[in-house]
Design a protein around this motif. Structure first.
Motif, PDB file in Angstrom:
ATOM      1  N   LYS A 114       0.830  -1.272   0.049  1.00 21.15           N
ATOM      2  CA  LYS A 114      -0.068   0.046   0.020  1.00 21.15           C
ATOM      3  C   LYS A 114       1.056   1.220  -0.110  1.00 21.15           C
ATOM      4  O   LYS A 114       1.802   1.505   1.007  1.00 21.15           O
ATOM      5  N   LEU A 161       1.042   5.033   0.451  1.00 12.65           N
ATOM      6  CA  LEU A 161       0.423   6.177   1.118  1.00 12.65           C
ATOM      7  C   LEU A 161       0.371   7.543   0.195  1.00 12.65           C
ATOM      8  O   LEU A 161       1.077   7.709  -0.750  1.00 12.65           O
ATOM      9  N   PRO A 207       4.584   5.864   6.869  1.00 10.27           N
ATOM     10  CA  PRO A 207       4.067   4.836   7.615  1.00 10.27           C
ATOM     11  C   PRO A 207       4.853   4.663   8.869  1.00 10.27           C
ATOM     12  O   PRO A 207       5.953   5.047   9.164  1.00 10.27           O
ATOM     13  N   SER A 208       4.206   3.920  10.066  1.00 12.13           N
ATOM     14  CA  SER A 208       4.670   3.542  11.548  1.00 12.13           C
ATOM     15  C   SER A 208       4.933   2.089  11.211  1.00 12.13           C
ATOM     16  O   SER A 208       4.101   1.354  10.549  1.00 12.13           O
ATOM     17  N   ASP A 227       2.055  -0.302  12.025  1.00 12.45           N
ATOM     18  CA  ASP A 227       0.887  -0.236  11.080  1.00 12.45           C
ATOM     19  C   ASP A 227       0.536  -1.584  10.425  1.00 12.45           C
ATOM     20  O   ASP A 227      -0.527  -1.858   9.949  1.00 12.45           O
ATOM     21  N   PHE A 269       1.082  -7.172   5.084  1.00 16.96           N
ATOM     22  CA  PHE A 269       1.134  -5.749   4.528  1.00 16.96           C
ATOM     23  C   PHE A 269       2.346  -5.138   4.425  1.00 16.96           C
ATOM     24  O   PHE A 269       3.449  -5.257   5.195  1.00 16.96           O
ATOM     25  N   HIS A 280       3.507  -0.980   3.824  1.00 16.67           N
ATOM     26  CA  HIS A 280       3.360   0.285   3.775  1.00 16.67           C
ATOM     27  C   HIS A 280       4.330   1.074   3.303  1.00 16.67           C
ATOM     28  O   HIS A 280       5.541   0.924   3.894  1.00 16.67           O
ATOM     29  N   PRO A 316      -4.048   3.631  10.699  1.00 19.64           N
ATOM     30  CA  PRO A 316      -3.592   3.424   9.247  1.00 19.64           C
ATOM     31  C   PRO A 316      -3.370   1.811   9.062  1.00 19.64           C
ATOM     32  O   PRO A 316      -3.061   1.392   8.335  1.00 19.64           O
ATOM     33  N   HIS A 317      -3.380   1.006  10.231  1.00 24.03           N
ATOM     34  CA  HIS A 317      -3.301  -0.497   9.980  1.00 24.03           C
ATOM     35  C   HIS A 317      -4.289  -1.014   9.266  1.00 24.03           C
ATOM     36  O   HIS A 317      -4.308  -2.133   8.906  1.00 24.03           O
ATOM     37  N   LEU A 318      -5.667  -0.252   9.372  1.00 23.67           N
ATOM     38  CA  LEU A 318      -6.673  -0.746   8.742  1.00 23.67           C
ATOM     39  C   LEU A 318      -6.720  -0.096   7.092  1.00 23.67           C
ATOM     40  O   LEU A 318      -7.900  -0.383   6.444  1.00 23.67           O
ATOM     41  N   ARG A 319      -5.615   0.454   6.595  1.00 23.38           N
ATOM     42  CA  ARG A 319      -5.499   0.923   5.478  1.00 23.38           C
ATOM     43  C   ARG A 319      -6.180   0.094   4.221  1.00 23.38           C
ATOM     44  O   ARG A 319      -6.677   0.576   3.264  1.00 23.38           O
ATOM     45  N   ASN A 375       6.802   0.283  18.194  1.00 22.92           N
ATOM     46  CA  ASN A 375       6.553   0.988  17.103  1.00 22.92           C
ATOM     47  C   ASN A 375       7.843   1.893  16.603  1.00 22.92           C
ATOM     48  O   ASN A 375       8.685   2.003  17.796  1.00 22.92           O
ATOM     49  N   VAL A 376       7.975   2.394  15.530  1.00 20.11           N
ATOM     50  CA  VAL A 376       8.998   3.119  15.212  1.00 20.11           C
ATOM     51  C   VAL A 376       8.324   4.018  14.114  1.00 20.11           C
ATOM     52  O   VAL A 376       7.738   3.615  13.049  1.00 20.11           O
ATOM     53  N   PHE A 377       8.601   5.188  14.100  1.00 22.53           N
ATOM     54  CA  PHE A 377       8.164   6.088  13.083  1.00 22.53           C
ATOM     55  C   PHE A 377       8.739   7.395  13.127  1.00 22.53           C
ATOM     56  O   PHE A 377       9.183   7.968  13.823  1.00 22.53           O
ATOM     57  N   GLY A 378       8.910   7.916  11.842  1.00 17.73           N
ATOM     58  CA  GLY A 378       9.736   9.129  11.575  1.00 17.73           C
ATOM     59  C   GLY A 378       8.822  10.480  11.918  1.00 17.73           C
ATOM     60  O   GLY A 378       7.371  10.258  11.752  1.00 17.73           O
TER      61      GLY A 378
END
Lengths: 342, 342, 342, 342
Positions: free
Chosen positions: A270, A272, A278-279, A282, A288, A290, B48-51, D199-202
């Protein structure tokens, strides 16, 4: 008609993940599980989370009768797969989750893994298991080599860009944030909770990580010239997931378009909206992937962020996706469970 | 025939968990999602995990047309469910995940929740949603009240012991280790990562936790006399799961037998071999509950350990299990996914 | 005058914690560090966080010249201390952090540790190192046996209650939430990050934990009769800290008074106002212990919550506190650093 | 002679960290603590880990009598410092931990912070608080502006390289792995434990993070030409620490030499042997910064990894280091505590 499945090396994390996914697969049935050091134990003793399933006892590989088995998942440690798969009857389909058949070139294999390949014929036959890019070859394959989990993540975000010619091939930097389960259930000091908790550290820095062999092979193939990227993995205190940050030189709009276009009809990948990233959580525990694209303040610089679960899309989920194709099943069968959040 | 489902309060954790579980439910289809403060947003923006799912946009409750809806899951904050459910047409089936209809006695409700109940007629009608013990009533119910997640955990390990008369009813101590998602996605200082990480602390100590209202109601009902237990929850730095340690006075063998016997045919409740105890992660993201019994060195003292995922078996999974019964579906439909480990 | 210190077993967590604490101790100087399997390595290789310190290289025990050493901290694995300490010159003071000298009775030692004690004379001589209760004996001791970290936590909250006669001695339940560093830096599967993260599980359930030997010894001594408690430790996903929940039968006000009175002048033990309970992270990386008392809704039942850092107050900090006394230094020297939060 | 210290904004994490560090500072004494929203509370209520200290009650800023105060630490939210510091008597020394005085150019301030600076005179006077590079100016300063924690990390690894001319100034990429406490104790959804755990995210991707203002200012100044780097922070599930990975184009040996040479005599900055890289937890809760240099497989590419604790060396420890200089004390006073590991 249910397909009969054997899993070799079921006592590791990728083996357990295969079992977890097959638990709700509509057309697969597990008929044999091997785990040499744990032979004779019930799977529920090794992995109590599988207690509700009616599973065969762990046995030694030699004890498995592969007659009647439709497909074998081979989740053995690197270097042991070669001998085991070579000894299987030629009519049994195999998805190998080790690194043994990822590299086509025996010299490259030896360079990255430190010893000659013992089954070069099989190596030639094996199809590289990055489903979205080798779908048709996988459908007809007898032996599919699952990709490295880091290698999958990097390729999902970079292949379409290389193919589309929208980035500078000599300025690709891939910084991966990697959860710990990719290292398996092995007893190493740096994998202890006391060491990794509240900690972050790089490993195989400077281009020494073996998945670079896959990047070199695949990216050069796509580009039609040699491509060498910089790739640095950093271990982070989480159990599942890889978050990749790619620094590329190319126009952000073109980068986003190339990715959106490549994955438009893919069920698991997917892209975005432009500017979103994305995280890691997610996609946890799902098949999946992202991907997001962000424009840097410096003109011509773009950041691509991609994430997947190393044990699922990066390994066992990918393996089942490939097996579905090899067995003539729906590609998404058993793989549409939503990510687990929070 | 697919059943049409509406979820009220879909922007909280239990709402998102309902959507996650329905994603692979063979006979449920989500036709409406409400989330008042997030009305107008796509679910993928909030979660967003349900994207990958094709979901209706979040709307306000008033915008939902319940004609044609077979069942409503009501995952609204405590105290708001009463008015909302009262306003639904009488023919719509409802599973409520709030605390509003768990207590049958209006006085008990007022004592624990601090204000009078505004829909006492519905309160009378509601069936307590602990599936394994109210299965037949749930099958015929119009309104089912989901239990508290702590209340479910404690009851799974203690109800059969009280019913079988194998423990001292005046010496029951229940010490719960509770992951944080039970508190929802609410902005409270003690729920911040910086506060809870590497931390452990009790809350509602001394018998002030509201789920005690459920324990008092249910245990007294089972025993046929007043039963009051000691119950202390301790928050631990994990996202999902409850691990309950019950200290009871009774013979360990009889305790184990009572549990094994009670759950022999239950699809989701697994009693371990005598002397073994479960780990919290063994049931993560699943509808399973594992229970173990250990004999103490002091004669006549027994420790019972039970674990479940607060968002699944403790809340949204339980809700779907109940909905399956109310809709005439297979009780286990959509709920057999294996736990996610590691 | 700076005291010369040797640390045997400096490559484990308690050894590293001793070094960390001595780094800012005004009157101690490390002159020797042993670590048999890591002999020849710099401490900064084994523990890079100590890189800034000018430390002796790790050596083998035999290589240490104890002449001129004022005090030896012995942080060796259980059962190896006996031989090592027996071989030290009689004039060297020793603080042992292992379990070898905690139990006075050779029969009790053999019962809990599974083999006879090899240095029964030293066992007789050793003073039990729970500073707040053995202060004067420690001051004059040559050999002090550091307590178990769980044993320290439980005693800090229960000893004054037993001494004051305010609780029922036959109804004491101690439920401990224990962080992982108490298990040391050992390679065991259940200590892997992948296993413990997001997980919680009990161990040594049913009265099989060895620290019960200390509870039995000390509580019976204080009570003047045999006292046996129920004690269940649960591992939680955190690195440092123990949070103890004690369920006792006695009047809460009297319980609080007994604790507040016992610790009124103690520099490291802080009793909270009645009704408040501490969090585990409130004492992290410090030598403090916080204790709270809460009244249960059931009359006559009281909950006592205590917390300390297993590596500091539960082990290496306690060892330094004892060493300070043995060396005639200020008891609090080097130990007043505030807890690290968040 | 003990110096009298006031801390404005003591209820935030950097305020609490200042108090923690001053707890064992030999020559500082806290005489006033402000915390507007928590005025009237004891510090032990807001931060129970400071319970053992004898501290003044939190008050409102106006209530503080600065006569007799030697130095004020101002740990207020960004944009509020300007007015508060402007109102202090000119003879009081001030270390500001906010972003208000980091940028010298009013236009740059307005560009990054979205509104004009309200105290441009003070802005001119303020000395940039990166101690190792502004030591002499700090010694004589009245107002020192603490750096951003990300800005400090990036500068420690990049400044010497820019100064030495050993890297390509147009190809600098800085990828930061950032623990959560840098965001403070603020109630934001993405800072909840349930969201960040596993989790990890920018964030602030693409060059939108405000600390870029500092990088632009400082690196351009050092280089004598405009330097713009790419900088991407990624939030990781840990409480304290920043691990920076810098991708630079320059010869690795020269890079390592430039760093080793620059920090040879620095008490807090430790450059590792060539080829080694630090872990984030190696400096936790300390004022140290560890730096490593690794050569990439691609000739001319080098990876520099640096790490520090955002609350200590990145903020409050740095502030005390600067205050020590301003007050004529030993620069390292109160700051030599070893990192807390594990």
């Amino acid at each position: 008609m249910t397909r009969k499945i054997a899993i070799l090396g079921a006592s590791g994390y990728t083996g357990a993940e295969l079992v977890r996914l097959i638990a709700t697969h509509p057309e697969m049935e597990i008929v044999a599980l091997s785990g040499d050091r744990k032979a004779g134990m019930a799977m529920a003793e090794v992995y109590p989370h599988l207690r509700h399933m009616d599973l065969p006892e762990l046995c030694r590989i030699e004890e498995i009768d592969v007659a009647g088995v439709d497909l074998v998942f081979c989740a053995l440690p690197h270097a042991t797969s070669q001998a085991v798969i070579g000894a299987l009857p030629a009519e049994v389909k195999v998805v190998d989750l080790s690194a043994d058949f990822r590299l086509r070139d025996p010299a490259a294999y030896e360079a990255w893994y430190g010893k000659p390949h013992s089954a070069p014929e099989l190596q030639k036959e094996a199809v590289y298991g990055l489903t979205e890019f080798y779908r048709e070859e996988i459908r007809g394959a007898r032996l599919v080599a699952g990709t490295g989990c880091n290698a999958a993540t990097g390729q999902f975000i970079l292949r379409p860009l290389i193919a589309a010619g929208v980035i500078d091939l000599d300025q690709i930097i891939l910084d991966l944030k990697v959860a710990v389960s990719g290292a398996g259930r092995s007893l190493k000091e740096h994998l202890l909770f006391g060491e990794l908790h509240d900690n972050v550290f790089g490993y195989s820095l400077g281009g020494r990580h073996r998945h670079l062999g896959e990047f070199d092979q695949e990216f050069s193939r796509v580009a039609g010239r040699e491509v060498k990227i910089q790739f640095t993995p950093t271990l982070i205190p989480a159990t599942r997931g890889i978050l990749a940050t790619a620094y590329v030189q190319g126009e952000a709009g073109a980068v986003h378009y190339a990715l959106a276009d490549a994955y438009m009809n893919e069920p698991f990948i997917k892209v975005l909206p432009f500017g979103a990233a994305p995280s890691m959580k997610d996609v946890r525990a799902s098949n999946f992937c992202h991907i997001g694209v962000v424009e840097d303040r410096i003109p011509g610089r773009t950041i691509v962020v991609g994430t997947l679960d190393n044990l699922t899309k990066g390994s066992s989920g990918q393996a089942i996706q490939n097996a579905n194709l090899m067995l003539g099943l729906e590609e998404t069968a058993g793989l549409m469970a939503a990510p687990v959040y929070p």
